[in-house]
Design a protein around this motif. Structure first.
Motif, PDB file in Angstrom:
ATOM      1  N   ASP A 281       0.846  -1.194   0.107  1.00  0.00           N
ATOM      2  CA  ASP A 281       0.039  -0.125   0.174  1.00  0.00           C
ATOM      3  C   ASP A 281       0.710   1.343  -0.158  1.00  0.00           C
ATOM      4  OD1 ASP A 281      -2.307  -1.481   0.072  1.00  0.00           O
ATOM      5  OD2 ASP A 281      -2.720  -1.339   2.064  1.00  0.00           O
ATOM      6  N   TYR A 282       1.912   1.222   0.672  1.00  0.00           N
ATOM      7  CA  TYR A 282       2.601   2.423   0.743  1.00  0.00           C
ATOM      8  C   TYR A 282       3.343   2.450  -0.532  1.00  0.00           C
ATOM      9  CZ  TYR A 282       7.152   4.977   1.506  1.00  0.00           C
ATOM     10  OH  TYR A 282       8.112   5.939   1.496  1.00  0.00           O
ATOM     11  N   LEU A 283       3.961   1.520  -1.196  1.00  0.00           N
ATOM     12  CA  LEU A 283       4.518   1.507  -2.417  1.00  0.00           C
ATOM     13  C   LEU A 283       3.673   2.211  -3.548  1.00  0.00           C
ATOM     14  CD1 LEU A 283       6.774  -1.714  -2.559  1.00  0.00           C
ATOM     15  CD2 LEU A 283       7.607   0.535  -2.287  1.00  0.00           C
ATOM     16  N   SER A 284       2.355   1.686  -3.433  1.00  0.00           N
ATOM     17  CA  SER A 284       1.520   2.140  -4.433  1.00  0.00           C
ATOM     18  C   SER A 284       1.053   3.336  -4.330  1.00  0.00           C
ATOM     19  CB  SER A 284       0.123   1.248  -4.544  1.00  0.00           C
ATOM     20  OG  SER A 284       0.589  -0.204  -4.740  1.00  0.00           O
ATOM     21  N   GLY A 285       1.183   3.806  -3.133  1.00  0.00           N
ATOM     22  CA  GLY A 285       0.580   5.296  -2.620  1.00  0.00           C
ATOM     23  C   GLY A 285       1.686   6.276  -3.284  1.00  0.00           C
ATOM     24  N   ARG A 286       2.904   5.810  -3.337  1.00  0.00           N
ATOM     25  CA  ARG A 286       3.906   6.705  -3.940  1.00  0.00           C
ATOM     26  C   ARG A 286       4.365   6.318  -5.501  1.00  0.00           C
ATOM     27  NH1 ARG A 286       9.704   6.752  -0.650  1.00  0.00           N
ATOM     28  NH2 ARG A 286      10.079   7.631  -2.846  1.00  0.00           N
ATOM     29  N   ASN A 287       3.522   5.426  -6.053  1.00  0.00           N
ATOM     30  CA  ASN A 287       3.610   5.275  -7.446  1.00  0.00           C
ATOM     31  C   ASN A 287       4.752   4.489  -7.720  1.00  0.00           C
ATOM     32  OD1 ASN A 287       0.871   6.334  -8.321  1.00  0.00           O
ATOM     33  ND2 ASN A 287       1.839   8.222  -7.971  1.00  0.00           N
ATOM     34  N   ILE A 288       5.321   3.718  -6.802  1.00  0.00           N
ATOM     35  CA  ILE A 288       6.510   2.797  -7.006  1.00  0.00           C
ATOM     36  C   ILE A 288       6.048   1.398  -7.324  1.00  0.00           C
ATOM     37  CG2 ILE A 288       8.594   1.933  -5.621  1.00  0.00           C
ATOM     38  CD1 ILE A 288       8.200   4.435  -3.641  1.00  0.00           C
ATOM     39  N   LEU A 289       6.595   0.948  -8.673  1.00  0.00           N
ATOM     40  CA  LEU A 289       6.363  -0.463  -8.742  1.00  0.00           C
ATOM     41  C   LEU A 289       6.969  -1.426  -8.148  1.00  0.00           C
ATOM     42  CD1 LEU A 289       6.667   0.271 -12.945  1.00  0.00           C
ATOM     43  CD2 LEU A 289       4.401   0.175 -11.549  1.00  0.00           C
TER      44      LEU A 289
ATOM     45  N   ARG B  92      -1.635   1.059 -14.079  1.00  0.00           N
ATOM     46  CA  ARG B  92      -2.705   1.326 -14.662  1.00  0.00           C
ATOM     47  C   ARG B  92      -3.069   3.086 -14.389  1.00  0.00           C
ATOM     48  NH1 ARG B  92      -5.457  -2.869 -12.083  1.00  0.00           N
ATOM     49  NH2 ARG B  92      -6.409  -1.579 -10.408  1.00  0.00           N
ATOM     50  N   GLN B  93      -2.570   3.643 -13.278  1.00  0.00           N
ATOM     51  CA  GLN B  93      -2.624   4.930 -13.081  1.00  0.00           C
ATOM     52  C   GLN B  93      -1.662   5.672 -13.802  1.00  0.00           C
ATOM     53  OE1 GLN B  93      -1.807   4.964  -8.803  1.00  0.00           O
ATOM     54  NE2 GLN B  93      -3.786   4.582  -8.241  1.00  0.00           N
ATOM     55  N   ARG B  94      -0.389   5.102 -14.216  1.00  0.00           N
ATOM     56  CA  ARG B  94       0.443   5.624 -14.935  1.00  0.00           C
ATOM     57  C   ARG B  94       0.073   5.937 -16.633  1.00  0.00           C
ATOM     58  NH1 ARG B  94       6.614   3.561 -13.530  1.00  0.00           N
ATOM     59  NH2 ARG B  94       6.697   4.197 -11.204  1.00  0.00           N
ATOM     60  N   LEU B  95      -0.857   4.769 -16.892  1.00  0.00           N
ATOM     61  CA  LEU B  95      -1.569   4.636 -18.216  1.00  0.00           C
ATOM     62  C   LEU B  95      -2.531   5.679 -18.334  1.00  0.00           C
ATOM     63  CD1 LEU B  95      -1.788   0.901 -18.719  1.00  0.00           C
ATOM     64  CD2 LEU B  95      -0.044   2.781 -19.954  1.00  0.00           C
ATOM     65  N   GLU B  96      -3.230   6.040 -17.260  1.00  0.00           N
ATOM     66  CA  GLU B  96      -4.223   6.952 -17.403  1.00  0.00           C
ATOM     67  C   GLU B  96      -3.747   8.298 -17.248  1.00  0.00           C
ATOM     68  OE1 GLU B  96      -6.522   6.230 -13.745  1.00  0.00           O
ATOM     69  OE2 GLU B  96      -7.354   4.317 -14.519  1.00  0.00           O
ATOM     70  N   ARG B  97      -2.437   8.610 -16.815  1.00  0.00           N
ATOM     71  CA  ARG B  97      -1.731   9.953 -16.989  1.00  0.00           C
ATOM     72  C   ARG B  97      -1.413  10.357 -18.375  1.00  0.00           C
ATOM     73  NH1 ARG B  97      -0.201   8.300 -11.695  1.00  0.00           N
ATOM     74  NH2 ARG B  97       2.013   8.174 -12.325  1.00  0.00           N
ATOM     75  N   VAL B  98      -1.040   9.367 -18.800  1.00  0.00           N
ATOM     76  CA  VAL B  98      -0.470   9.402 -20.387  1.00  0.00           C
ATOM     77  C   VAL B  98      -1.350  10.253 -21.210  1.00  0.00           C
ATOM     78  CG1 VAL B  98       0.561   8.362 -22.214  1.00  0.00           C
ATOM     79  CG2 VAL B  98       0.987   7.693 -20.129  1.00  0.00           C
TER      80      VAL B  98
END
Length: 330
Positions: free
Chosen positions: A83-91, A324-330
């Motif tokens: 959860d921490y990693l995802s919150g910081r957008n770390i793969l 998925r969040q990264r793709l949405e921001r592109v």
């Protein structure tokens, strides 16, 4: 790619060269107090982390503001706060496929060695105590034709079922979150509730990941359901089992024996009662410990990290939500 990778696991020369050709690499070759201090000093400029067997908590990762990806040389990810990693957008990536067969080999080795008391009797010979033909006091139990109960029917569970069904003619029963029709068809396996499996299986094998739901899953009540001739095998994670309850069950001969590759605390403490029980076979977490598999795991982890740092999706991504969040921001 002008990225900085902090490596806290030694790699083969070929893999090390591959990383160094693509990024700046800082190797932390030990995780003692000095190594951890050097790791903390390297984190502020790190874009990627690669290693295993280190708890990466928020306190540590807060030191790495540039971090983009963590690549674990393991299938288990209980050392990471997802959860921490995802919150910081770390793969976060792992190495789930390459160790399946080797870990299943280890599980079946424990089944055979525990049932036939291989280590105990080999030590008897080594100690010069084989003075006459062995009798019932040293007899083991058969493996072929006995019921194999598998708790957690993932990749490793399936590989274990394959060995038992095709190699030893063992009826397969299993427990998992959901029934697996393909597994049932392939191995003539039958789904059971946890309590049913514990009561019916001759060999009870854990192949579960450690999660909040599985921690302490097997405790005193579960051992009480097992039969005196049952043999318990754990190749998952030590904390899935209440170790004190298991020790009591073994001491009181509620179950015949246990083959254990994982423990609540590792390395196993020198004062553990498990070391003094003749019905316990303990190995030092060797599930994937072959030259071939460990190199394949490291290669997979390198592939995962380099892909992530190049802006590509790693093949073995744990927190898909970040991608998925990264793709949405592109």
């Amino acid at each position: 790619m002008n990225k900085h990778i902090v490596l806290y696991k030694k790699l083969s020369p070929a893999l090390m060269i591959r990383l160094q050709e693509r990024a700046q690499v800082t190797l932390i070759d030990t995780l003692d107090s000095d190594g951890l201090q050097r790791l903390r000093a390297a984190l502020p400029s790190a874009h990627g982390l690669l290693g295993a067997s280190l708890r990466l908590d928020a306190e540590l990762l807060d030191l790495a503001p540039r971090l983009e990806a963590v690549s674990s040389v393991s299938v288990g990810v209980d050392n990471y706060d997802i959860d921490y990693l995802s919150g910081r957008n770390i793969l976060l990536s792992n190495t789930p496929d390459v160790l399946t067969e080797t870990t299943a080999d280890t599980g079946f080795a424990l089944i055979l060695a525990t049932a036939r008391r291989v280590v105990e009797l080999a030590n008897l010979v080594r100690a010069g105590q084989w003075n006459h033909n062995i009798g019932p006091l040293h007899f083991g139990s058969d493996v072929h034709g006995k019921t194999l109960g598998i708790i957690g029917m993932g990749r490793i569970g399936e590989a274990l079922a394959q060995r038992g069904h095709f190699g030893f003619g063992m009826p397969i029963i299993y427990h998992s979150n959901n029934p697996k029709p393909a597994v049932e068809k392939r191995f003539n396996a039958q789904y059971r509730s946890l309590s049913q499996l514990l009561q019916q299986a001759d060999f009870i094998c854990l192949t579960l990941p450690l999660t909040a739901q599985t921690q302490g899953l097997i405790g005193a009540e579960e051992f009480a359901l097992m039969r005196p001739e049952s043999i318990f095998i754990n190749i998952s994670r030590g904390k899935v089992v209440d170790e004190n309850a298991m020790i009591a069950a073994l001491q009181q001969r509620q179950i015949r024996a246990a083959g254990l590759d994982v423990f609540e605390r590792e390395p196993l403490q020198h004062d553990s009662p498990l070391l003094h029980l003749d019905n316990v076979l303990a190995t030092p977490h060797i599930g994937s410990a072959t030259h071939e598999t460990r190199e394949a795991m490291a290669r997979c982890a390198v592939d995962n990290l380099l892909a992530a740092l190049a802006g590509e999706r790693p093949a073995n991504l744990v927190n898909e939500v970040v991608w998925r969040q990264r793709l949405e921001r592109v």
